[in-house]
Motif scaffolding. Structure first.
Motif, short mmCIF file in Angstrom:
data_model
loop_
_atom_site.label_atom_id
_atom_site.label_comp_id
_atom_site.label_asym_id
_atom_site.label_seq_id
_atom_site.Cartn_x
_atom_site.Cartn_y
_atom_site.Cartn_z
N ASP A 248 9.99 -2.99 -13.38
CA ASP A 248 8.85 -2.33 -14.02
C ASP A 248 8.48 -1.00 -13.34
N ARG A 249 9.30 -0.60 -12.39
CA ARG A 249 9.12 0.67 -11.67
C ARG A 249 7.79 0.76 -10.90
N LEU A 250 7.33 -0.39 -10.40
CA LEU A 250 6.13 -0.40 -9.56
C LEU A 250 6.50 -0.15 -8.10
N LEU A 251 7.74 -0.49 -7.74
CA LEU A 251 8.20 -0.25 -6.38
C LEU A 251 9.68 0.09 -6.40
N THR A 252 10.13 0.61 -5.29
CA THR A 252 11.56 0.88 -5.15
C THR A 252 12.09 0.05 -3.99
N ARG A 253 13.34 -0.31 -4.13
CA ARG A 253 14.04 -1.11 -3.12
C ARG A 253 15.15 -0.24 -2.58
N GLN A 254 15.15 -0.06 -1.26
CA GLN A 254 16.19 0.73 -0.63
C GLN A 254 17.00 -0.17 0.28
N GLU A 255 18.29 -0.24 -0.02
CA GLU A 255 19.19 -1.10 0.74
C GLU A 255 20.01 -0.23 1.70
N PHE A 256 20.07 -0.64 2.96
CA PHE A 256 20.82 0.09 3.97
C PHE A 256 22.08 -0.70 4.29
N GLU B 14 4.94 6.01 -7.57
CA GLU B 14 3.70 6.64 -8.01
C GLU B 14 2.93 5.71 -8.94
N LYS B 15 3.67 5.04 -9.81
CA LYS B 15 3.06 4.09 -10.75
C LYS B 15 2.41 2.92 -9.99
N GLY B 16 3.07 2.42 -8.98
CA GLY B 16 2.52 1.34 -8.17
C GLY B 16 1.32 1.78 -7.35
N LYS C 61 0.83 -1.21 0.00
CA LYS C 61 0.00 0.00 0.00
C LYS C 61 0.86 1.26 0.00
N ASP C 62 0.55 2.17 0.91
CA ASP C 62 1.24 3.47 0.96
C ASP C 62 2.30 3.51 2.05
N ARG C 63 2.77 2.37 2.47
CA ARG C 63 3.77 2.32 3.55
C ARG C 63 5.06 1.70 3.04
N LEU D 240 -2.10 1.80 -8.96
CA LEU D 240 -2.80 0.53 -9.11
C LEU D 240 -3.79 0.26 -7.97
N LEU D 241 -3.61 0.92 -6.83
CA LEU D 241 -4.45 0.62 -5.67
C LEU D 241 -5.94 0.77 -5.94
N PRO D 242 -6.42 1.87 -6.54
CA PRO D 242 -7.87 1.97 -6.81
C PRO D 242 -8.37 0.87 -7.75
N ILE D 243 -7.55 0.48 -8.71
CA ILE D 243 -7.94 -0.58 -9.65
C ILE D 243 -8.07 -1.91 -8.91
N LEU D 244 -7.11 -2.20 -8.06
CA LEU D 244 -7.14 -3.46 -7.31
C LEU D 244 -8.27 -3.47 -6.30
#
Length: 115
Positions: free
Chosen positions: A64-72, A85-87, A33-35, A90-94
């Motif tokens: 596919d730029r639906l999410l980002t991965r941040q490595e620490f 933003e692209k991912g 979601k948004d977290r 999709l939330l309203p559609i899903l």
């Protein structure tokens, strides 16, 4: 793994299905979601997916730029995922698909997923 024929399709729906066409990707989007969630948190919320499949799906979704991965760079290593933003788009559609399923209740067996 994606089917290369769908990935190379020139129609918009074919491209969308290439990015979101597996059974796990829509569920992953709804779980994040948004977290921002760590890999283990996503795996715990989708208890029926193997870690290898989850890793593969997250990699494709990042590609596919639906999410980002941040490595620490810390010990123990920490990786966090959040929707782009692209991912998020999709939330309203899903959610509409969830409403459709609830209205017609086609499934006999529900997945154990914590959204």
């Amino acid at each position: 793994m994606r089917q290369e024929k769908i990935k190379q399709c020139s129609c918009p729906l074919g491209k969308a299905m290439s990015a979101l066409g597996s059974k796990w990707k829509p569920i992953i989007v709804l779980v994040i979601k948004d977290r921002t969630l760590r890999f283990g948190e996503i795996a715990a919320r989708i208890s029926v997916i193997s870690r290898k499949v989850l890793t593969d799906q997250l990699r494709e979704m990042e590609e596919d730029r639906l999410l980002t991965r941040q490595e620490f760079k810390e010990l123990p290593p920490r990786v966090e995922y959040h929707l782009t933003e692209k991912g998020l788009a999709l939330l309203p559609i899903l959610h509409l698909l969830e409403e459709w399923e609830n209205e017609f209740d086609f499934s006999e067996k529900k997945l154990d997923v914590t959204v």
